[in-house]
Motif scaffolding. Structure first.
Motif, PDB file in Angstrom:
ATOM      1  N   LEU A 185       0.822  -1.209   0.000  1.00  0.00           N
ATOM      2  CA  LEU A 185       0.000   0.000   0.000  1.00  0.00           C
ATOM      3  C   LEU A 185       0.854   1.255   0.000  1.00  0.00           C
ATOM      4  CD1 LEU A 185      -2.796  -0.973   2.573  1.00  0.00           C
ATOM      5  CD2 LEU A 185      -2.898  -1.059   0.077  1.00  0.00           C
ATOM      6  N   PHE A 186       1.964   1.230   0.699  1.00  0.00           N
ATOM      7  CA  PHE A 186       2.841   2.406   0.763  1.00  0.00           C
ATOM      8  C   PHE A 186       3.562   2.652  -0.561  1.00  0.00           C
ATOM      9  CE2 PHE A 186       2.496   1.365   5.294  1.00  0.00           C
ATOM     10  CZ  PHE A 186       2.190   2.614   5.812  1.00  0.00           C
ATOM     11  N   THR A 187       3.700   1.625  -1.373  1.00  0.00           N
ATOM     12  CA  THR A 187       4.383   1.771  -2.660  1.00  0.00           C
ATOM     13  C   THR A 187       3.403   1.856  -3.831  1.00  0.00           C
ATOM     14  OG1 THR A 187       4.599  -0.639  -2.870  1.00  0.00           O
ATOM     15  CG2 THR A 187       6.400   0.561  -1.780  1.00  0.00           C
ATOM     16  N   GLY A 188       2.110   1.848  -3.526  1.00  0.00           N
ATOM     17  CA  GLY A 188       1.119   1.920  -4.583  1.00  0.00           C
ATOM     18  C   GLY A 188       0.800   0.591  -5.227  1.00  0.00           C
ATOM     19  N   ASP A 189       1.282  -0.494  -4.638  1.00  0.00           N
ATOM     20  CA  ASP A 189       1.013  -1.834  -5.177  1.00  0.00           C
ATOM     21  C   ASP A 189      -0.155  -2.434  -4.396  1.00  0.00           C
ATOM     22  OD1 ASP A 189       1.024  -4.316  -6.301  1.00  0.00           O
ATOM     23  OD2 ASP A 189       2.883  -4.994  -5.343  1.00  0.00           O
ATOM     24  N   LEU A 190      -1.320  -2.522  -5.026  1.00  0.00           N
ATOM     25  CA  LEU A 190      -2.507  -3.065  -4.374  1.00  0.00           C
ATOM     26  C   LEU A 190      -2.674  -4.560  -4.596  1.00  0.00           C
ATOM     27  CD1 LEU A 190      -5.051  -0.210  -5.219  1.00  0.00           C
ATOM     28  CD2 LEU A 190      -3.668  -0.506  -3.164  1.00  0.00           C
ATOM     29  N   GLY A 191      -1.686  -5.172  -5.190  1.00  0.00           N
ATOM     30  CA  GLY A 191      -1.755  -6.612  -5.407  1.00  0.00           C
ATOM     31  C   GLY A 191      -2.138  -6.948  -6.835  1.00  0.00           C
ATOM     32  N   THR A 192      -2.356  -8.245  -7.054  1.00  0.00           N
ATOM     33  CA  THR A 192      -2.705  -8.761  -8.368  1.00  0.00           C
ATOM     34  C   THR A 192      -4.111  -9.341  -8.340  1.00  0.00           C
ATOM     35  OG1 THR A 192      -0.386  -9.295  -8.821  1.00  0.00           O
ATOM     36  CG2 THR A 192      -2.049 -10.363 -10.191  1.00  0.00           C
ATOM     37  N   SER A 193      -4.905  -8.979  -9.319  1.00  0.00           N
ATOM     38  CA  SER A 193      -6.265  -9.504  -9.413  1.00  0.00           C
ATOM     39  C   SER A 193      -6.224 -10.958  -9.866  1.00  0.00           C
ATOM     40  CB  SER A 193      -7.088  -8.666 -10.391  1.00  0.00           C
ATOM     41  OG  SER A 193      -8.330  -9.278 -10.672  1.00  0.00           O
ATOM     42  N   THR A 194      -6.902 -11.819  -9.130  1.00  0.00           N
ATOM     43  CA  THR A 194      -6.919 -13.228  -9.506  1.00  0.00           C
ATOM     44  C   THR A 194      -7.827 -13.501 -10.703  1.00  0.00           C
ATOM     45  OG1 THR A 194      -8.669 -13.601  -7.870  1.00  0.00           O
ATOM     46  CG2 THR A 194      -6.397 -14.005  -7.174  1.00  0.00           C
ATOM     47  N   SER A 195      -8.755 -12.594 -10.968  1.00  0.00           N
ATOM     48  CA  SER A 195      -9.668 -12.804 -12.089  1.00  0.00           C
ATOM     49  C   SER A 195      -9.077 -12.343 -13.418  1.00  0.00           C
ATOM     50  CB  SER A 195     -10.990 -12.075 -11.842  1.00  0.00           C
ATOM     51  OG  SER A 195     -10.768 -10.680 -11.678  1.00  0.00           O
ATOM     52  N   THR A 196      -8.263 -11.285 -13.410  1.00  0.00           N
ATOM     53  CA  THR A 196      -7.663 -10.773 -14.646  1.00  0.00           C
ATOM     54  C   THR A 196      -6.174 -11.066 -14.743  1.00  0.00           C
ATOM     55  OG1 THR A 196      -7.164  -8.602 -13.654  1.00  0.00           O
ATOM     56  CG2 THR A 196      -9.345  -8.898 -14.659  1.00  0.00           C
ATOM     57  N   GLN A 197      -5.568 -11.515 -13.631  1.00  0.00           N
ATOM     58  CA  GLN A 197      -4.127 -11.777 -13.570  1.00  0.00           C
ATOM     59  C   GLN A 197      -3.309 -10.525 -13.854  1.00  0.00           C
ATOM     60  OE1 GLN A 197      -2.813 -14.720 -12.494  1.00  0.00           O
ATOM     61  NE2 GLN A 197      -4.966 -15.232 -12.120  1.00  0.00           N
ATOM     62  N   GLY A 198      -3.898  -9.359 -13.616  1.00  0.00           N
ATOM     63  CA  GLY A 198      -3.198  -8.099 -13.813  1.00  0.00           C
ATOM     64  C   GLY A 198      -3.192  -7.286 -12.530  1.00  0.00           C
ATOM     65  N   PRO A 199      -2.448  -6.190 -12.502  1.00  0.00           N
ATOM     66  CA  PRO A 199      -2.410  -5.355 -11.289  1.00  0.00           C
ATOM     67  C   PRO A 199      -3.788  -4.780 -10.953  1.00  0.00           C
ATOM     68  CG  PRO A 199      -0.632  -4.784 -12.803  1.00  0.00           C
ATOM     69  CD  PRO A 199      -1.568  -5.683 -13.556  1.00  0.00           C
ATOM     70  N   VAL A 200      -4.068  -4.703  -9.675  1.00  0.00           N
ATOM     71  CA  VAL A 200      -5.347  -4.152  -9.227  1.00  0.00           C
ATOM     72  C   VAL A 200      -5.436  -2.667  -9.585  1.00  0.00           C
ATOM     73  CG1 VAL A 200      -6.786  -3.668  -7.201  1.00  0.00           C
ATOM     74  CG2 VAL A 200      -5.569  -5.842  -7.397  1.00  0.00           C
ATOM     75  N   THR A 201      -4.310  -1.964  -9.512  1.00  0.00           N
ATOM     76  CA  THR A 201      -4.322  -0.539  -9.847  1.00  0.00           C
ATOM     77  C   THR A 201      -4.760  -0.310 -11.293  1.00  0.00           C
ATOM     78  OG1 THR A 201      -1.947  -0.746 -10.330  1.00  0.00           O
ATOM     79  CG2 THR A 201      -2.565   0.100  -8.157  1.00  0.00           C
ATOM     80  N   THR A 202      -4.332  -1.178 -12.202  1.00  0.00           N
ATOM     81  CA  THR A 202      -4.752  -1.053 -13.603  1.00  0.00           C
ATOM     82  C   THR A 202      -6.235  -1.346 -13.757  1.00  0.00           C
ATOM     83  OG1 THR A 202      -2.543  -1.741 -14.317  1.00  0.00           O
ATOM     84  CG2 THR A 202      -4.312  -1.867 -15.941  1.00  0.00           C
ATOM     85  N   LEU A 203      -6.710  -2.360 -13.035  1.00  0.00           N
ATOM     86  CA  LEU A 203      -8.125  -2.723 -13.112  1.00  0.00           C
ATOM     87  C   LEU A 203      -9.022  -1.610 -12.592  1.00  0.00           C
ATOM     88  CD1 LEU A 203     -10.396  -4.848 -13.509  1.00  0.00           C
ATOM     89  CD2 LEU A 203      -9.915  -5.630 -11.170  1.00  0.00           C
ATOM     90  N   LEU A 204      -8.592  -0.929 -11.514  1.00  0.00           N
ATOM     91  CA  LEU A 204      -9.442   0.060 -10.862  1.00  0.00           C
ATOM     92  C   LEU A 204      -9.248   1.475 -11.380  1.00  0.00           C
ATOM     93  CD1 LEU A 204      -9.254  -1.070  -7.114  1.00  0.00           C
ATOM     94  CD2 LEU A 204     -11.024  -1.588  -8.807  1.00  0.00           C
TER      95      LEU A 204
END
Length: 318
Positions: free
Chosen positions: A72-91
């Motif tokens: 969270l401090f680095t802006g990495d919200l994890g990886t979406s298991t449904s799209t296999q992509g970064p959560v930040t890109t999805l949201l």
């Protein structure tokens, strides 16, 4: 005053940290296994174990929490298991779409509620006051989905048929490219929030207009407009700012129901889809984002209340 604001900021940061704990624990309590939900019921134990290792589900809970918190401090919200992509890109697009709804609803509802509340307080006991109070009470008693369905029936399906009932934005196109599809979602949020601001402003302004300093200003021969703007409003805005903040913060959570109702591609729809797909990373990110908006809005309300209310400003200086 600076010390008081810094103290409120520190409390807000502590609350936000507690929210991260609650969000993380709540996602752990969701039923089912994320790996099995992704692979399906026919998946072999070996494939499930491999996916659990890939998603770090086999690590200790405290280690997973610290890794998530550090991200969270680095802006990495994890990886979406449904799209296999970064959560930040999805949201990214969904956050901007939801912000359009929230900003439009806030910009319309806040001055509208303050104006109706002030107008009603200045005509307390008259027919206009009774109409505003009655209408606001009825609308405040209705859930947001009832208001949304009523607007769909009235303007999109049965009566007039002048507005789209759902959002039909093609992939890659911004929602504001077709303004007509924003009308019903924004109007729903405005109708939900405005009655509470109106009723609080009416009650607060009614007390202020009966206070001694307002009566003194009138006895000095000041015009009613000057009395209202210079003496009444500054004392009424402070207490009302808290209610406005609560309602605007509610928009961040209430938008989930409205977006689902109108099939609006925002964070609310993303949260519902993520819960259905057991996409834990997206659920955590959206929930934390809504909580952060709630905390920030309340912090801003505290600051505005201190700056607007002369009494609170004097106490802060002391």
């Amino acid at each position: 005053m600076t010390r008081l604001i810094l103290k409120r900021l520190l409390v807000s940061l502590v609350v936000l940290w507690l929210v991260t704990l609650l969000v993380f624990v709540a996602t752990l309590l969701l039923p089912g296994d994320p790996a099995r939900a992704i692979l399906g019921q026919q998946a072999t134990p070996e494939r499930i174990a491999a996916l659990q290792h890939q998603l770090h589900l086999d690590e200790p809970v405290w280690q997973r929490y610290l890794s998530w918190l550090g991200g969270l401090f680095t802006g990495d919200l994890g990886t979406s298991t449904s799209t296999q992509g970064p959560v930040t890109t999805l949201l990214a697009d969904r956050v901007s779409a939801s912000l359009v709804l929230l900003v439009l609803a806030a910009v319309i509802a806040t001055p509208l509620g303050l104006a109706f509340g002030t107008w009603s307080a200045m005509r307390r006991g008259r027919a206009g006051d009774q109409v505003v109070s009655g209408v606001s009470l009825v609308i405040a008693a209705l859930p947001e989905f009832v208001i949304g369905v009523a607007l769909i029936v009235l303007f999109a399906t049965t009566v007039f048929r002048v507005l789209p009932s759902v959002t039909l934005t093609p992939p890659g196109e911004a929602v504001w490219a077709q303004p007509s599809q924003l009308v019903l979602p924004v109007l729903t949020l405005v109708l939900v929030v405005t009655p509470y601001i109106t009723r609080m402003m009416r009650a607060t302004m009614g007390e202020v207009l009966e206070s001694g300093y307002v009566e003194m200003a009138r006895l000095k021969g000041m015009r009613e407009r000057t009395v209202l703007l210079r003496h009444a409003l500054p004392h009424a805005v402070g207490p009302v700012a808290q209610v406005v903040a609560i309602q605007l913060a509610w928009l961040a959570g209430g938008v989930v129901v409205v977006e689902f109702l109108f099939r609006y591609p925002g964070i609310g729809q993303a949260l519902i889809d993520a819960v259905g797909k057991r996409d834990v990373a997206v659920v955590q990110a959206v929930t934390l984002l809504i909580a952060a908006v709630y905390i920030v809005v309340n912090l801003l309300a505290d600051v505005i209340g201190i700056l607007a209310d002369p009494k609170l400003r004097t106490e802060a200086v002391r």
